[in-house]
Design a protein around this motif. Structure first.
Motif, PDB file in Angstrom:
ATOM      1  N   PHE A   1      90.814  21.231  44.084  1.00  0.00           N
ATOM      2  CA  PHE A   1      89.512  21.033  43.557  1.00  0.00           C
ATOM      3  C   PHE A   1      88.409  21.588  44.380  1.00  0.00           C
ATOM      4  N   SER A   2      87.375  22.136  43.644  1.00  0.00           N
ATOM      5  CA  SER A   2      86.198  22.699  44.383  1.00  0.00           C
ATOM      6  C   SER A   2      85.369  21.657  45.256  1.00  0.00           C
ATOM      7  N   SER A   3      84.595  22.306  46.187  1.00  0.00           N
ATOM      8  CA  SER A   3      83.973  21.418  47.199  1.00  0.00           C
ATOM      9  C   SER A   3      83.111  20.219  46.882  1.00  0.00           C
ATOM     10  N   GLU A   4      82.718  20.525  45.629  1.00  0.00           N
ATOM     11  CA  GLU A   4      81.911  19.255  45.036  1.00  0.00           C
ATOM     12  C   GLU A   4      82.558  17.767  45.173  1.00  0.00           C
ATOM     13  N   LEU A   5      83.836  17.647  44.999  1.00  0.00           N
ATOM     14  CA  LEU A   5      84.614  16.520  45.028  1.00  0.00           C
ATOM     15  C   LEU A   5      84.549  15.803  46.521  1.00  0.00           C
TER      16      LEU A   5
ATOM     17  N   VAL B   1      90.738  20.079  48.648  1.00  0.00           N
ATOM     18  CA  VAL B   1      89.666  20.474  48.262  1.00  0.00           C
ATOM     19  C   VAL B   1      89.691  21.919  48.740  1.00  0.00           C
TER      20      VAL B   1
ATOM     21  N   VAL C   1      82.297  19.333  39.325  1.00  0.00           N
ATOM     22  CA  VAL C   1      83.732  19.708  40.002  1.00  0.00           C
ATOM     23  C   VAL C   1      84.375  20.662  39.111  1.00  0.00           C
ATOM     24  N   LYS C   2      85.159  21.467  39.918  1.00  0.00           N
ATOM     25  CA  LYS C   2      86.055  22.120  39.069  1.00  0.00           C
ATOM     26  C   LYS C   2      87.612  22.204  39.782  1.00  0.00           C
TER      27      LYS C   2
END
Length: 301
Positions: free
Chosen positions: A126-130, A163, A110-111
């Motif tokens: 946050f980036s979509s990985e979260l 996100v 995550v970024k």
């Protein structure tokens, strides 16, 4: 006679060439001097972040405060400090912390895309990985880590998660497939932490509790005078508070005067009234200390 003239011409040419060369050197120095100097200054700042501690007889996550030192190059701001603190959570534990049984719930993929601060809230994008995190226990511990880490910062009482620029944790957009809803994350009132904070920070927490519509939490930030007025939590006039004190955003503390167990906090900033934002409005909050904790109580003035 012709030879003399020829020598003079040669000498003149040499002088001109030398002057041009010197001018060129002088020009280069001037250009170099006009270049903006690179800001290579570094500032080391201590921050407190929260990791998951070893589980002892309970499945509930146990938070452990960890001291870290972040390095800011050049510019220094609250936004950069918050971003750096979250990135420390993403980096995870050190070898020494790992040996002690500490872990982090934040995915390394995550970024942090952006950070916005409008007192008493911070918004972290946050980036979509979260959003693809799975497992209720893992998600709960992540939310606790973020909440406790960011509310260490002065002026931050509520944490809003996004996100890819869209708020999550709301009824319309729950967090992850597990459907978590929280609006703004906030530390619960009570305990040693609530007793350690200043009147202005207690006011921040009361405002966020109003914004969350959390009656029980609001009640814990109210002093005895205003509790006597409402009698019971369920009789609290939420609409009145939401349209008044709860509508404050992006404000600054103008002054904080403490006199024994009473304090007066003056804030100035933006307040929304009937859908319209009033800029540079001012509000005076009267606070009272009860059992070691500062609480909002206009009846104490």
């Amino acid at each position: 006679m012709k030879k003399k003239v020829s020598r003079n011409i040669v000498l003149y040419a040499l002088v001109v060439a030398a002057c041009l060369l010197m001018a060129g050197c002088s020009t280069n120095k001037t250009d170099a001097a006009l270049e903006s100097p690179r800001n290579t200054s570094e500032k080391k700042i201590p921050v407190t972040i929260y990791m998951n501690g070893p589980v002892k007889g309970s499945l509930d996550p146990v938070l452990v405060p960890v001291q870290r030192e972040i390095v800011l190059k050049g510019e220094d701001s609250d936004k950069l400090r918050v971003k750096a603190a979250v990135e420390e959570l993403i980096k995870g534990v050190t070898e020494k912390e790992k040996e002690a049984g500490l872990t982090t719930s934040l995915p390394k993929e995550v970024k942090v895309l952006n950070v916005g601060i409008k007192r008493p809230y911070v918004t972290v994008d946050f980036s979509s990985e979260l959003q693809v995190m799975g497992g209720a226990m893992l998600i709960s511990s992540f939310l606790e880590q973020i909440k406790y880490t960011l509310t260490e910062f002065d002026g931050i009482a509520g944490v809003i998660l996004q996100v890819n620029g869209e708020q999550v944790g709301t009824e319309a957009n729950p967090f992850t497939g597990d459907g978590f809803q929280f609006n703004a994350l906030v530390r619960p009132a009570g305990g040693s932490w609530a007793k350690s904070i200043s009147p202005s920070r207690a006011l921040d927490n009361f405002i966020v509790s109003i914004g969350n519509g959390d009656i029980k939490e609001m009640w814990l930030w109210m002093g005895p005078g205003v509790r006597e007025q409402y009698k019971y939590p369920d009789m609290t006039n939420i609409s009145e508070l939401s349209e008044g004190l709860g509508a404050w955003r992006n404000y600054k503390v103008v002054s904080e005067n403490i006199n024994g167990d009473k304090a007066v906090v003056i804030i100035k900033g933006d307040q929304k009234l009937e859908g319209m934002t009033e800029k540079d409005a001012q509000y005076t909050a009267y606070m009272v200390k009860e059992n070691g904790q500062w609480k909002w109580d206009p009846k104490s003035k």
